[in-house]
Design an enzyme around this catalytic site. Structure first.
Site, PDB file in Angstrom:
ATOM      1  N   ARG A  48      -8.838  16.872   6.651  1.00 16.23           N
ATOM      2  CA  ARG A  48      -9.589  17.315   5.466  1.00 16.23           C
ATOM      3  C   ARG A  48     -10.917  17.941   5.886  1.00 16.23           C
ATOM      4  O   ARG A  48     -11.574  17.444   6.804  1.00 16.23           O
ATOM      5  CB  ARG A  48      -9.861  16.142   4.528  1.00 16.23           C
ATOM      6  CG  ARG A  48      -8.604  15.588   3.898  1.00 16.23           C
ATOM      7  CD  ARG A  48      -8.934  14.441   2.939  1.00 16.23           C
ATOM      8  NE  ARG A  48      -7.857  13.481   2.941  1.00 16.23           N
ATOM      9  CZ  ARG A  48      -8.013  12.167   2.829  1.00 16.23           C
ATOM     10  NH1 ARG A  48      -9.206  11.642   2.675  1.00 16.23           N
ATOM     11  NH2 ARG A  48      -6.968  11.373   2.848  1.00 16.23           N
ATOM     12  N   HIS A  91     -12.221   4.050  -0.163  1.00 14.60           N
ATOM     13  CA  HIS A  91     -12.378   3.090   0.955  1.00 14.60           C
ATOM     14  C   HIS A  91     -13.253   1.900   0.547  1.00 14.60           C
ATOM     15  O   HIS A  91     -13.849   1.231   1.401  1.00 14.60           O
ATOM     16  CB  HIS A  91     -13.053   3.743   2.189  1.00 14.60           C
ATOM     17  CG  HIS A  91     -12.219   4.761   2.897  1.00 14.60           C
ATOM     18  ND1 HIS A  91     -12.771   5.867   3.513  1.00 14.60           N
ATOM     19  CD2 HIS A  91     -10.896   4.850   3.093  1.00 14.60           C
ATOM     20  CE1 HIS A  91     -11.813   6.587   4.062  1.00 14.60           C
ATOM     21  NE2 HIS A  91     -10.655   5.996   3.812  1.00 14.60           N
ATOM     22  N   ASN A 109       0.870  -1.175   0.000  1.00 15.14           N
ATOM     23  CA  ASN A 109       0.000   0.000   0.000  1.00 15.14           C
ATOM     24  C   ASN A 109       0.910   1.229   0.000  1.00 15.14           C
ATOM     25  O   ASN A 109       1.463   1.595   1.039  1.00 15.14           O
ATOM     26  CB  ASN A 109      -0.890  -0.043   1.255  1.00 15.14           C
ATOM     27  CG  ASN A 109      -1.830   1.133   1.339  1.00 15.14           C
ATOM     28  OD1 ASN A 109      -1.790   2.038   0.504  1.00 15.14           O
ATOM     29  ND2 ASN A 109      -2.659   1.132   2.360  1.00 15.14           N
ATOM     30  N   ARG A 112      -2.633  -2.151  -3.333  1.00 14.09           N
ATOM     31  CA  ARG A 112      -3.787  -1.283  -3.131  1.00 14.09           C
ATOM     32  C   ARG A 112      -3.622  -0.093  -4.058  1.00 14.09           C
ATOM     33  O   ARG A 112      -2.635   0.638  -3.973  1.00 14.09           O
ATOM     34  CB  ARG A 112      -3.848  -0.810  -1.685  1.00 14.09           C
ATOM     35  CG  ARG A 112      -4.985   0.151  -1.481  1.00 14.09           C
ATOM     36  CD  ARG A 112      -5.002   0.689  -0.075  1.00 14.09           C
ATOM     37  NE  ARG A 112      -6.131   1.581   0.077  1.00 14.09           N
ATOM     38  CZ  ARG A 112      -6.115   2.675   0.821  1.00 14.09           C
ATOM     39  NH1 ARG A 112      -5.039   3.007   1.489  1.00 14.09           N
ATOM     40  NH2 ARG A 112      -7.175   3.428   0.904  1.00 14.09           N
ATOM     41  N   GLU A 142      -8.544  -4.503   5.175  1.00 18.12           N
ATOM     42  CA  GLU A 142      -8.365  -4.304   3.727  1.00 18.12           C
ATOM     43  C   GLU A 142      -7.266  -5.201   3.180  1.00 18.12           C
ATOM     44  O   GLU A 142      -7.351  -5.692   2.063  1.00 18.12           O
ATOM     45  CB  GLU A 142      -8.031  -2.831   3.462  1.00 18.12           C
ATOM     46  CG  GLU A 142      -9.210  -1.912   3.707  1.00 18.12           C
ATOM     47  CD  GLU A 142      -8.793  -0.489   4.051  1.00 18.12           C
ATOM     48  OE1 GLU A 142      -8.259  -0.275   5.154  1.00 18.12           O
ATOM     49  OE2 GLU A 142      -8.993   0.409   3.218  1.00 18.12           O
TER      50      GLU A 142
END
Ligand code: AMP
Length: 403
Positions: A243, A182, A14, A93, A388
């Site tokens: 964010r 996601h 990732n 990923r 994940e």
């Protein structure tokens, strides 16, 4: 997907812009063989932390070393601990798959072209993903490399949900639309929650809230994503660690004409300086903010209240596509651990038939799954740890075995 004999080890990568998270997992059992994180890549002090056989180690890299040096270190670790022989695939990923990739794929030249094209929509992430793929291809020549896309699960959204109310040509000519992210996490917790509640996925209506440093909510109807809060980029939607989430786009004009911001400064403001950090003026880390809030820090209290209010508002909005909700799922670092946030959000949504059993809520943390609503609740509230890496390992193993 079932894998018969073991071990089937998959290296999961990732890549972020300055980091590389890695793990080798047994795709049959989900057992982790080794895992680690290379961080501050390209800076004056890059390093690789890893855990093998329960022991944590740190390797300092030379200044300015980046992704390929991190992969070289990983190759040395694999060789040193004789981990190569059971490796059957590398799973990457990939943050943005655009409209082209609706499921995981074996990486070939065409796929690289597709990922490169999608990277124009998320340059920072896309570039890092491509660097990771190139470095892994060079180092693991004999192994199938598989791309697993964060956007793929949301490709079932209809155009009413994914289009922006902008001139249509921006969509047809440049791919400007909502993609969502996601996806691997929302997909995983959907399957696990259906199993926990003992109901068929195809008849399951869930809202899953992935709350980590990045946060998104997904509306899942009959097992499929029908809407999600992130959009063209991971900036849209919920308030996050740094964010802003949704803002009035009119802000751009104000910042440029009144405060002389340029595009990069606006991007930085919205992605790095806003969210929990921007409001609390303290931290992007939910734990720090919760501690400060308990101690009476007013901005920390406000940051938490805003985070929960905006989250509850987004969840309520997803009742439009769903009409019926079976369960609200919490996942991600905050969702899996913060009983405070879960309780505040559920309380604001009690009219949806949700409630919170305080004992079960307090108990669900540090990786435990559980139903945190009372037995009588019309709608279940569930804490479901995400994984994940395992989804990536399963997809990569399954594609490798088809070859
Ligand atoms: P992630 O990006 O999924 O690793 O999640 C990171 C976020 O989870 C950070 O904001 C952490 O503060 C938050 N987090 C982790 N553990 C806890 C905890 N015990 N209580 C509240 N927030 C937590």
């Amino acid at each position: 997907m079932s894998l018969q004999s073991s071990p089937h080890h998959v290296l999961v990568l990732n890549c972020g812009s300055s980091s590389l998270k890695f793990a080798i997992l047994d795709a049959t059992t989900s057992e982790e063989v080794i895992s680690g994180l290379a961080e501050r890549l390209g800076s004056s002090s890059p390093s690789v932390k890893y855990k093998y056989l329960g022991k944590k180690q740190l390797i300092e890299l030379a200044p300015d070393q980046a992704h390929s040096a991190a992969i070289n270190t990983l190759v040395s670790l694999i060789n040193e601990h004789h981990l190569a022989e059971n490796l059957i695939a590398v799973g990457h990923r990939v943050v943005h798959g655009g409209e082209h990739f609706t499921k995981s794929v074996l990486i070939d030249d065409d796929v690289i072209k597709g990922i490169t094209q999608a990277a124009t929509l998320a340059p920072l992430h896309g570039h890092a993903n491509l660097l990771g793929i190139a470095a892994a291809q060079a180092s693991f020549k004999g192994l199938p490399q598989v791309a697993v896309f964060d956007t793929a699960f949301h490709q079932t959204m209809g155009n009413v949900a994914y289009l922006y109310a902008l001139p249509y040509k921006l969509y047809t000519d440049y791919g400007v639309r909502r993609y969502g992210f996601h996806g691997t996490s929302h997909y995983y917790v959907t399957g696990q929650t259906a199993a926990l509640l003992n109901q068929p996925i195809k008849q399951s209506n869930f809202i899953s809230a992935h709350l980590g440093n990045g946060c998104s909510v997904c509306a899942i109807k009959n097992g499929k994503s029908v809407d999600t809060s992130m959009g063209l980029t991971p900036l849209e939607g919920l308030m996050m660690g740094t964010r802003s989430g949704d803002i009035d786009p009119g802000l751009f004009n104000f910042l440029t004409t009144q405060l002389n911001y340029d595009a990069q400064q606006i991007d930085d403001l919205l992605n790095q300086q806003s969210g929990l950090l921007g409001i609390s003026e303290l931290s992007n880390d939910c734990r720090t903010i919760e501690e400060a809030a308990v101690a009476g820090n007013e901005k920390a209290i406000l940051a938490l209240e805003m985070f929960c209010y905006r989250l509850a508002k987004q969840i309520a909005a997803f009742m439009v596509p769903l009409q019926r909700l079976d369960a609200l799922i919490f996942t991600g670092g905050i969702g899996e651990n913060s009983d405070i946030i879960r309780d505040k959000v559920i309380t604001q949504l009690s009219y949806l038939g949700l409630d919170c059993d305080s004992t079960a809520n307090l108990a669900a943390r540090f990786g435990t799954q559980g139903i945190i609503s009372s037995h009588n609740a019309k709608t279940k509230a569930v804490v479901m740890p995400t994984n994940e890496e395992w989804v990536i390992a399963l997809d990569a193993a399954s594609i490798a075995q088809e070859l």
